[in-house]
Motif scaffolding. Structure first.
Motif, PDB file in Angstrom:
ATOM      1  N   ALA A   1       1.054  -1.218   0.021  1.00  9.62           N
ATOM      2  CA  ALA A   1      -0.008  -0.103   0.084  1.00  9.62           C
ATOM      3  C   ALA A   1       0.842   1.253   0.072  1.00  9.62           C
ATOM      4  CB  ALA A   1      -0.817   0.120   1.211  1.00  9.62           C
ATOM      5  N   PHE A   2       0.584   2.210  -0.710  1.00  7.86           N
ATOM      6  CA  PHE A   2       1.151   3.567  -0.582  1.00  7.86           C
ATOM      7  C   PHE A   2       0.485   4.661  -0.750  1.00  7.86           C
ATOM      8  CE2 PHE A   2       0.708   4.556  -5.313  1.00  7.86           C
ATOM      9  CZ  PHE A   2       0.683   3.217  -5.919  1.00  7.86           C
ATOM     10  N   ARG A   3       0.837   5.680  -0.305  1.00  8.61           N
ATOM     11  CA  ARG A   3      -0.135   7.063  -0.376  1.00  8.61           C
ATOM     12  C   ARG A   3       0.576   7.970  -1.584  1.00  8.61           C
ATOM     13  NH1 ARG A   3      -2.105   8.419   4.802  1.00  8.61           N
ATOM     14  NH2 ARG A   3      -1.493   7.360   6.383  1.00  8.61           N
ATOM     15  N   ALA A   4      -0.432   8.500  -2.191  1.00  3.20           N
ATOM     16  CA  ALA A   4      -0.063   9.071  -3.506  1.00  3.20           C
ATOM     17  C   ALA A   4      -0.853  10.462  -3.224  1.00  3.20           C
ATOM     18  CB  ALA A   4      -0.524   8.539  -4.563  1.00  3.20           C
ATOM     19  N   SER A   5      -0.112  11.847  -3.362  1.00  2.16           N
ATOM     20  CA  SER A   5      -0.599  13.058  -2.900  1.00  2.16           C
ATOM     21  C   SER A   5      -1.511  13.508  -4.071  1.00  2.16           C
ATOM     22  CB  SER A   5       0.542  14.009  -2.869  1.00  2.16           C
ATOM     23  OG  SER A   5       1.437  14.053  -4.029  1.00  2.16           O
ATOM     24  N   ARG A   6      -1.505  12.711  -5.246  1.00  2.00           N
ATOM     25  CA  ARG A   6      -2.428  13.187  -6.426  1.00  2.00           C
ATOM     26  C   ARG A   6      -3.015  11.806  -6.954  1.00  2.00           C
ATOM     27  NH1 ARG A   6       0.087  11.507 -11.126  1.00  2.00           N
ATOM     28  NH2 ARG A   6       2.127  10.674 -10.751  1.00  2.00           N
ATOM     29  N   THR A   7      -4.003  12.034  -7.521  1.00  2.94           N
ATOM     30  CA  THR A   7      -4.933  11.073  -7.997  1.00  2.94           C
ATOM     31  C   THR A   7      -4.086  10.341  -9.256  1.00  2.94           C
ATOM     32  OG1 THR A   7      -6.869  12.047  -7.410  1.00  2.94           O
ATOM     33  CG2 THR A   7      -7.276  10.296  -8.929  1.00  2.94           C
ATOM     34  N   LEU A   8      -3.899   8.986  -9.221  1.00  3.40           N
ATOM     35  CA  LEU A   8      -3.151   8.323 -10.314  1.00  3.40           C
ATOM     36  C   LEU A   8      -3.977   8.040 -11.344  1.00  3.40           C
ATOM     37  CD1 LEU A   8      -0.621   6.343  -7.999  1.00  3.40           C
ATOM     38  CD2 LEU A   8      -0.368   8.429  -9.020  1.00  3.40           C
ATOM     39  N   GLU A   9      -3.811   8.285 -12.592  1.00  2.00           N
ATOM     40  CA  GLU A   9      -4.750   7.688 -13.726  1.00  2.00           C
ATOM     41  C   GLU A   9      -4.270   6.219 -14.169  1.00  2.00           C
ATOM     42  OE1 GLU A   9      -7.032   9.288 -15.103  1.00  2.00           O
ATOM     43  OE2 GLU A   9      -6.394  11.211 -13.887  1.00  2.00           O
ATOM     44  N   VAL A  10      -5.141   5.140 -13.371  1.00  2.00           N
ATOM     45  CA  VAL A  10      -4.592   3.789 -13.633  1.00  2.00           C
ATOM     46  C   VAL A  10      -6.202   3.223 -13.689  1.00  2.00           C
ATOM     47  CG1 VAL A  10      -4.378   3.318 -11.151  1.00  2.00           C
ATOM     48  CG2 VAL A  10      -3.677   1.849 -12.791  1.00  2.00           C
ATOM     49  N   ASP A  11      -6.302   2.471 -14.552  1.00  2.00           N
ATOM     50  CA  ASP A  11      -7.629   1.907 -14.961  1.00  2.00           C
ATOM     51  C   ASP A  11      -7.664   0.643 -14.099  1.00  2.00           C
ATOM     52  OD1 ASP A  11      -9.763   0.314 -15.846  1.00  2.00           O
ATOM     53  OD2 ASP A  11      -9.234   0.659 -18.063  1.00  2.00           O
ATOM     54  N   HIS A  12      -8.956   0.521 -13.147  1.00  2.00           N
ATOM     55  CA  HIS A  12      -9.050  -0.545 -12.125  1.00  2.00           C
ATOM     56  C   HIS A  12      -9.165  -1.815 -12.987  1.00  2.00           C
ATOM     57  CE1 HIS A  12     -13.427  -1.245 -12.352  1.00  2.00           C
ATOM     58  NE2 HIS A  12     -13.371  -0.181 -12.746  1.00  2.00           N
ATOM     59  N   ARG A  13      -9.092  -1.865 -14.299  1.00  2.00           N
ATOM     60  CA  ARG A  13      -9.247  -3.034 -14.727  1.00  2.00           C
ATOM     61  C   ARG A  13      -7.882  -3.354 -15.759  1.00  2.00           C
ATOM     62  NH1 ARG A  13     -15.185  -3.827 -16.733  1.00  2.00           N
ATOM     63  NH2 ARG A  13     -14.480  -5.911 -17.131  1.00  2.00           N
ATOM     64  N   ASP A  14      -6.896  -2.647 -15.786  1.00  2.00           N
ATOM     65  CA  ASP A  14      -5.965  -2.692 -16.511  1.00  2.00           C
ATOM     66  C   ASP A  14      -4.587  -3.379 -15.750  1.00  2.00           C
ATOM     67  OD1 ASP A  14      -3.495  -2.659 -18.069  1.00  2.00           O
ATOM     68  OD2 ASP A  14      -4.056  -0.676 -18.942  1.00  2.00           O
ATOM     69  N   GLN A  15      -4.416  -4.548 -15.698  1.00  2.00           N
ATOM     70  CA  GLN A  15      -3.488  -5.348 -14.607  1.00  2.00           C
ATOM     71  C   GLN A  15      -2.056  -4.888 -14.911  1.00  2.00           C
ATOM     72  OE1 GLN A  15      -3.716  -9.106 -13.475  1.00  2.00           O
ATOM     73  NE2 GLN A  15      -5.615  -8.569 -11.963  1.00  2.00           N
ATOM     74  N   ASN A  16      -1.718  -4.801 -16.271  1.00  2.00           N
ATOM     75  CA  ASN A  16      -0.471  -4.378 -16.730  1.00  2.00           C
ATOM     76  C   ASN A  16      -0.020  -3.066 -16.206  1.00  2.00           C
ATOM     77  OD1 ASN A  16       0.217  -6.897 -17.697  1.00  2.00           O
ATOM     78  ND2 ASN A  16      -0.699  -6.420 -19.534  1.00  2.00           N
ATOM     79  N   ALA A  17      -0.957  -2.156 -16.478  1.00  2.00           N
ATOM     80  CA  ALA A  17      -0.701  -0.915 -15.947  1.00  2.00           C
ATOM     81  C   ALA A  17      -0.379  -0.650 -14.612  1.00  2.00           C
ATOM     82  CB  ALA A  17      -1.897   0.150 -16.503  1.00  2.00           C
ATOM     83  N   GLN A  18      -1.110  -1.364 -13.783  1.00  2.00           N
ATOM     84  CA  GLN A  18      -1.323  -1.442 -12.282  1.00  2.00           C
ATOM     85  C   GLN A  18       0.067  -2.115 -11.896  1.00  2.00           C
ATOM     86  OE1 GLN A  18      -4.634  -3.898 -11.388  1.00  2.00           O
ATOM     87  NE2 GLN A  18      -5.942  -2.217 -12.083  1.00  2.00           N
ATOM     88  N   LYS A  19       0.617  -3.199 -12.510  1.00  2.00           N
ATOM     89  CA  LYS A  19       1.745  -3.844 -12.019  1.00  2.00           C
ATOM     90  C   LYS A  19       2.996  -2.952 -12.253  1.00  2.00           C
ATOM     91  CE  LYS A  19       0.054  -8.376 -12.678  1.00  2.00           C
ATOM     92  NZ  LYS A  19       0.069  -9.498 -13.452  1.00  2.00           N
TER      93      LYS A  19
END
Ligand SMILES: Cc1cc2nc3c(=O)[nH]c(=O)nc-3n(C[C@H](O)[C@H](O)[C@H](O)COP(=O)(O)OP(=O)(O)OC[C@H]3O[C@@H](n4cnc5c(N)ncnc54)[C@H](O)[C@@H]3O)c2cc1C
Length: 388
Positions: free
Chosen positions: A221-239
């Motif tokens: 888990a990590f804190r991010a001061s800004r909202t990250l653009e990451v699709d909640h269904r795109d696993q490769n981008a999340q990794k």
């Protein structure tokens, strides 16, 4: 409704099957649609407490849940050299009779308890939903069309039911500035009977290892001061994102990351609460994370899903066909408990993901002095709607 009401439930995880069970017990015959082609595995341990234990007992599933329960005894905070710097007994959070179980195991047991009496349609989803005064017209992704008297959304944080019929996702989700990932890893990476946590400022990597399971789970888990653009269904981008954030070579972070991103059950999401003014609209109502997600930081998601599902089914039966009365009573009864759980996350995020080096040292010191345990036991234990 003069005929037997036709009820569609969207989502087969914790809230969906529990709701289906209690609807059947009250004389209804619901159908459940689940987007995933099969029951979704994965997740860490979730707590079954207070009323949800009694509800599970009345469902006859408590012995099976206890058989599959985890045997975690401690939250262990370690330094980069894997030395224990502080620890907290899990009894801080759970009272006698409560139990902790892996989320996937809980979903499996609840599904098995309902599979004979409930029609499940896997690999499909509500695509469109039109409310008429007397019914809801549903079109599915598979192009199938059907009419229902009620549609109950148990489809989680990104509920499509909620988005289509109650509140748009952008207005419903309140991001807590934290991102979370979890996946299966080798058991040897964890300490037996322990949730091990390694913190650096604004980040935690950890392993969850129950002695009753062959594998452990890693979590990040990590804190991010800004909202990250990451699709909640795109696993490769999340990794990729996870690797960017956990690029340090400390502790056993690289080994955990390598195994986590290779696991099929990898799960990642922005930690967000669902806060909406009403949990229903017309003939559509929401239950579990879809309606009132408190997040994993609350430790109450599964209990609230079980208690909410039981309450909603009970109120539908009591209202003798008037869903408006049932939805109103359900929401009025459960909302105060949900708000308490949602507020509790301030304590847990400070405890689990301290933002600075100073906060990490303070957290460890307060844990050694048993101060955090006292606070945490007050904040987390009371998840009780009313005696079941
Ligand atoms: C894979 C996974 C891992 C998780 N890991 C953790 C964890 O580690 N710790 C924790 O505290 N909580 C975790 N959670 C969340 C936790 O399960 C919930 O907070 C809680 O138990 C409430 O459950 P729920 O049934 O309301 O929602 P969820 O458990 O989120 O279940 C929602 C269900 O709806 C299905 N669904 C989604 N969209 C659609 C759609 N359009 N149509 C049909 N079905 C749909 C999903 O596939 C899922 O089966 C996880 C959830 C999932 C799905």
């Amino acid at each position: 409704m003069t005929h037997e009401p036709r009820i569609l439930i969207s989502g087969a995880s914790i809230a969906g099957p529990t709701l289906a069970y209690w609807l059947v017990r009250n004389g209804f015959r619901p159908t459940v649609v689940e987007r995933s082609p099969e029951l979704r595995p994965g997740g860490n341990g979730v707590d079954i407490r207070a009323d949800s234990v009694r509800i599970a007992e009345r469902m006859g599933v408590l012995p099976r849940l206890r058989e599959r329960a985890t045997d975690i005894r401690e939250l262990t905070f370690v330094d980069a050299a894997d030395r224990r710097v502080a620890g907290m007994s899990t009894r801080t959070f759970n009272a006698d009779g409560d139990l902790e179980i892996m989320r996937g195991d809980l979903a499996q047991v609840l599904y098995e308890a309902t599979a004979d009496d409930v029609e499940y349609a896997f690999g499909d989803s509500i695509a469109e939903l039109i409310q008429r005064p007397d019914a809801v017209e549903v079109t599915f992704d598979s192009d199938r069309q059907a009419e229902f008297d009620l549609v109950l959304g148990a489809d989680g944080l990104h509920s499509r039911t909620r988005n289509l019929a109650v509140t748009p996702e952008a207005d419903a989700l309140h991001h807590l500035g934290v991102y979370f990932a979890t996946a299966r890893v080798d058991a040897e990476l964890g300490r037996p009977h322990s949730v091990t946590l390694y913190n650096t400022p604004g980040k935690v990597a950890g392993v969850y290892r129950s002695g009753t399971h062959d594998t452990a789970t890693a979590f990040f888990a990590f804190r991010a001061s800004r909202t990250l653009e990451v699709d909640h269904r795109d696993q490769n981008a999340q990794k990729d994102l996870l690797r960017d954030y956990f690029d340090d070579r400390d502790w056993q972070v690289p080994a955990l990351l390598d195994q986590a991103v290779a696991d099929d059950g990898f799960y990642f999401d922005a930690v967000s609460q669902v806060r909406i003014p009403a949990w229903s609209n017309g003939r559509v109502a929401l239950v579990g994370d879809a309606g009132y997600c408190a997040t994993l930081l609350s430790g109450a998601g599964a209990a609230l899903a079980i208690e909410g599902a039981h309450l909603l089914a009970t109120e539908l039966a009591a209202a003798a066909g008037d869903h408006r009365i049932a939805f109103r009573r359900y929401e009025r009864t459960l909302r105060p408990t949900v708000l308490r759980a949602q507020r509790s996350v301030r304590v847990s995020s400070a405890m689990l993901i301290p933002a600075t080096g100073g906060h990490i040292r303070l957290r460890n010191q307060l844990t050694r002095l048993m101060v955090l345990q006292t606070l945490a036991s007050r904040v987390y234990r009371p998840v009780t709607v009313r005696a079941a």
